[in-house]
Design an enzyme around this catalytic site. Structure first.
Site, PDB file in Angstrom:
ATOM      1  N   LYS A 107      -2.909   4.078   8.896  1.00  0.00           N
ATOM      2  CA  LYS A 107      -3.249   4.678   7.612  1.00  0.00           C
ATOM      3  C   LYS A 107      -1.975   4.954   6.794  1.00  0.00           C
ATOM      4  O   LYS A 107      -0.862   4.870   7.329  1.00  0.00           O
ATOM      5  CB  LYS A 107      -4.045   5.966   7.872  1.00  0.00           C
ATOM      6  N   TYR A 139     -16.034   3.319   4.663  1.00  0.00           N
ATOM      7  CA  TYR A 139     -16.468   4.653   5.076  1.00  0.00           C
ATOM      8  C   TYR A 139     -17.883   4.993   4.582  1.00  0.00           C
ATOM      9  O   TYR A 139     -18.221   6.157   4.388  1.00  0.00           O
ATOM     10  CB  TYR A 139     -15.465   5.709   4.598  1.00  0.00           C
ATOM     11  N   ASN A 152      -4.578  11.659  10.136  1.00  0.00           N
ATOM     12  CA  ASN A 152      -4.584  11.288  11.560  1.00  0.00           C
ATOM     13  C   ASN A 152      -4.098   9.877  11.849  1.00  0.00           C
ATOM     14  O   ASN A 152      -4.427   9.275  12.862  1.00  0.00           O
ATOM     15  CB  ASN A 152      -5.951  11.577  12.205  1.00  0.00           C
ATOM     16  N   HIS A 191      -6.740   4.268  12.218  1.00  0.00           N
ATOM     17  CA  HIS A 191      -8.186   4.032  12.342  1.00  0.00           C
ATOM     18  C   HIS A 191      -8.422   2.970  13.409  1.00  0.00           C
ATOM     19  O   HIS A 191      -7.654   2.023  13.536  1.00  0.00           O
ATOM     20  CB  HIS A 191      -8.772   3.525  11.021  1.00  0.00           C
ATOM     21  N   GLU A 242     -16.076  -4.527  10.148  1.00  0.00           N
ATOM     22  CA  GLU A 242     -14.810  -4.156   9.504  1.00  0.00           C
ATOM     23  C   GLU A 242     -13.854  -5.339   9.400  1.00  0.00           C
ATOM     24  O   GLU A 242     -13.143  -5.489   8.412  1.00  0.00           O
ATOM     25  CB  GLU A 242     -14.170  -2.990  10.282  1.00  0.00           C
TER      26      GLU A 242
HETATM   27  O1  LIG Z   1     -12.788   5.899  11.100  1.00  0.00           O
HETATM   28  P1  LIG Z   1     -11.492   6.500  11.573  1.00  0.00           P
HETATM   29  O2  LIG Z   1     -10.491   6.710  10.476  1.00  0.00           O
HETATM   30  O3  LIG Z   1     -10.945   5.899  12.822  1.00  0.00           O
HETATM   31  O4  LIG Z   1     -11.899   7.930  11.955  1.00  0.00           O
HETATM   32  P2  LIG Z   1     -12.796   8.468  13.101  1.00  0.00           P
HETATM   33  O5  LIG Z   1     -13.842   7.478  13.466  1.00  0.00           O
HETATM   34  O6  LIG Z   1     -11.896   8.986  14.164  1.00  0.00           O
HETATM   35  O7  LIG Z   1     -13.415   9.695  12.415  1.00  0.00           O
HETATM   36  P3  LIG Z   1     -14.579   9.846  11.386  1.00  0.00           P
HETATM   37  O8  LIG Z   1     -15.263   8.558  11.118  1.00  0.00           O
HETATM   38  O9  LIG Z   1     -15.408  11.019  11.751  1.00  0.00           O
HETATM   39  O10 LIG Z   1     -13.777  10.262  10.198  1.00  0.00           O
HETATM   40  C1  LIG Z   1     -13.120   9.320   9.441  1.00  0.00           C
HETATM   41  C2  LIG Z   1     -11.860   9.849   8.957  1.00  0.00           C
HETATM   42  O11 LIG Z   1     -12.114  10.869   8.057  1.00  0.00           O
HETATM   43  C3  LIG Z   1     -11.126  11.847   8.132  1.00  0.00           C
HETATM   44  N1  LIG Z   1     -11.765  13.073   8.485  1.00  0.00           N
HETATM   45  C4  LIG Z   1     -12.704  13.269   9.383  1.00  0.00           C
HETATM   46  N2  LIG Z   1     -13.079  14.525   9.448  1.00  0.00           N
HETATM   47  C5  LIG Z   1     -12.351  15.142   8.548  1.00  0.00           C
HETATM   48  C6  LIG Z   1     -12.259  16.475   8.107  1.00  0.00           C
HETATM   49  O12 LIG Z   1     -12.992  17.445   8.615  1.00  0.00           O
HETATM   50  N3  LIG Z   1     -11.385  16.764   7.156  1.00  0.00           N
HETATM   51  C7  LIG Z   1     -10.632  15.823   6.618  1.00  0.00           C
HETATM   52  N4  LIG Z   1     -10.656  14.556   6.967  1.00  0.00           N
HETATM   53  C8  LIG Z   1     -11.511  14.205   7.930  1.00  0.00           C
HETATM   54  C9  LIG Z   1     -10.173  11.407   9.194  1.00  0.00           C
HETATM   55  O13 LIG Z   1      -9.101  10.744   8.586  1.00  0.00           O
HETATM   56  C10 LIG Z   1     -10.991  10.459  10.017  1.00  0.00           C
HETATM   57  O14 LIG Z   1     -10.194   9.540  10.696  1.00  0.00           O
HETATM   58  N1  LIG Z   2     -13.577  17.122   9.269  1.00  0.00           N
HETATM   59  C1  LIG Z   2     -12.801  16.202   8.694  1.00  0.00           C
HETATM   60  N2  LIG Z   2     -11.962  16.568   7.740  1.00  0.00           N
HETATM   61  C2  LIG Z   2     -11.177  15.678   7.125  1.00  0.00           C
HETATM   62  N3  LIG Z   2     -11.148  14.389   7.439  1.00  0.00           N
HETATM   63  C3  LIG Z   2     -11.964  13.968   8.393  1.00  0.00           C
HETATM   64  C4  LIG Z   2     -12.834  14.863   9.077  1.00  0.00           C
HETATM   65  N4  LIG Z   2     -13.520  14.159   9.986  1.00  0.00           N
HETATM   66  C5  LIG Z   2     -13.109  12.918   9.871  1.00  0.00           C
HETATM   67  N5  LIG Z   2     -12.168  12.796   8.939  1.00  0.00           N
HETATM   68  C6  LIG Z   2     -11.478  11.601   8.527  1.00  0.00           C
HETATM   69  O1  LIG Z   2     -12.392  10.574   8.475  1.00  0.00           O
HETATM   70  C7  LIG Z   2     -11.992   9.530   9.353  1.00  0.00           C
HETATM   71  C8  LIG Z   2     -13.144   8.853   9.905  1.00  0.00           C
HETATM   72  O2  LIG Z   2     -13.901   9.742  10.613  1.00  0.00           O
HETATM   73  P1  LIG Z   2     -14.706   9.321  11.856  1.00  0.00           P
HETATM   74  O3  LIG Z   2     -15.202   7.961  11.599  1.00  0.00           O
HETATM   75  O4  LIG Z   2     -15.679  10.407  12.133  1.00  0.00           O
HETATM   76  O5  LIG Z   2     -13.651   9.380  13.033  1.00  0.00           O
HETATM   77  P2  LIG Z   2     -12.597   8.325  13.598  1.00  0.00           P
HETATM   78  O6  LIG Z   2     -11.526   8.165  12.567  1.00  0.00           O
HETATM   79  O7  LIG Z   2     -12.082   8.972  14.845  1.00  0.00           O
HETATM   80  O8  LIG Z   2     -13.392   7.123  13.844  1.00  0.00           O
HETATM   81  C9  LIG Z   2     -11.133  10.205  10.360  1.00  0.00           C
HETATM   82  O9  LIG Z   2     -10.249   9.361  11.007  1.00  0.00           O
HETATM   83  C10 LIG Z   2     -10.432  11.196   9.514  1.00  0.00           C
HETATM   84  O10 LIG Z   2      -9.370  10.583   8.820  1.00  0.00           O
END
Ligand SMILES: O=P(O)(O)OP(=O)(O)OP(=O)(O)OC[C@H]1O[C@@H](n2cnc3c(O)ncnc32)[C@H](O)[C@@H]1O
Ligand SMILES: Nc1ncnc2c1ncn2[C@@H]1O[C@H](COP(=O)(O)OP(=O)(O)O)[C@@H](O)[C@H]1O
Length: 195
Positions: free
Chosen positions: A56, A96, A159, A162, A173
């Site tokens: 990212k 997303y 974080n 992805h 994707e």
């Molecule tokens: O799709 P990736 O980015 O791998 O993420 P993820 O699978 O681990 O996690 P989520 O889909 O739940 O969330 C997508 C990303 O959204 C962001 N994200 C998730 N929860 C968040 C949260 O509470 N506050 C801010 N960002 C969050 C975070 O960057 C996650 O990686």
């Molecule tokens: N509670 C959250 N607050 C902010 N960003 C979040 C949050 N949950 C998820 N994200 C972001 O959304 C991304 C995608 O979320 P998610 O798909 O749930 O998890 P992951 O990234 O582990 O696949 C996360 O990687 C993170 O960047």
């Protein structure tokens, strides 16, 4: 496997050429949903399984690209595609889609479009599941040391990486982020020592 990949590429291109990523969001989503079911007939299983990984914008800014690539290479996975890309909002909204109703959705899109990301495709046995383990949990606070998120970040909104969460998401994707011509087929010499 080759036949499967050829079918996959034609189908992805057909859909993208017909509708394009510039089309409106719900239509684009419908196309991608269709694409993912078409992709599902591909031969991306077993040692040919593929996943989509993206460093990212924060990971790129913090110079973590080399370290992340190194971990996947050393684990034994094969790099199939890699590019530095400034993702459009359309692409990120599609990527997303499932989080569109989350309260953090708009900040997530701004974060992901704040700079270039390094998009990659990695291949190998159980690569989707293994990559998720290598990444750690979504919230870095829940990630064990030794994982990428456990070693390099502290906040869920920053974080650094992805990784696709299922084989089906990976197929979708990869079709979303890459053109067929960007996915490379090559023989990896150490393969006989890994499998
Ligand atoms: O799709 P990736 O980015 O791998 O993420 P993820 O699978 O681990 O996690 P989520 O889909 O739940 O969330 C997508 C990303 O959204 C962001 N994200 C998730 N929860 C968040 C949260 O509470 N506050 C801010 N960002 C969050 C975070 O960057 C996650 O990686
Ligand atoms: N509670 C959250 N607050 C902010 N960003 C979040 C949050 N949950 C998820 N994200 C972001 O959304 C991304 C995608 O979320 P998610 O798909 O749930 O998890 P992951 O990234 O582990 O696949 C996360 O990687 C993170 O960047």
């Amino acid at each position: 496997m080759l036949a499967g990949n050829s079918v996959l590429s034609l189908e992805c291109w057909f859909e993208f050429d017909t509708f394009g990523l510039s089309c409106r969001w719900p239509q684009a989503h419908a196309v991608l949903k269709l694409n993912s079911s078409l992709c599902a007939v591909s031969g991306w299983t077993g040692v040919n399984e593929r996943t989509f990984i993206a460093v990212k914008p924060d990971g790129v800014q913090r110079k973590l690209v080399g370290e992340i690539v190194r971990r996947f290479e050393k684990r034994g996975f094969k790099l199939v595609a890699l590019k530095l890309i400034k993702a459009s909002e359309e692409l990120l909204r599609e990527h997303y889609w499932e989080l569109r109703n989350k309260p953090f959705y708009s900040t997530l899109i701004s974060y992901m479009s704040s700079g270039p990301v390094v998009a990659m495709v990695w291949q190998g046995l159980d690569v989707v599941k293994t990559a998720r383990k290598m990444l750690g949990e979504t919230n870095p606070a829940d990630s064990l040391p030794g994982t990428i998120r456990g070693d390099f970040c502290v906040e869920v909104g920053r974080n650094v990486i992805h990784g696709s969460d299922s084989v089906e998401s990976a197929q979708k994707e990869i079709c979303l982020w890459f053109r067929q011509g960007e996915l490379h087929r090559w023989e990896s010499s150490p393969n006989n020592w890994i499998y």
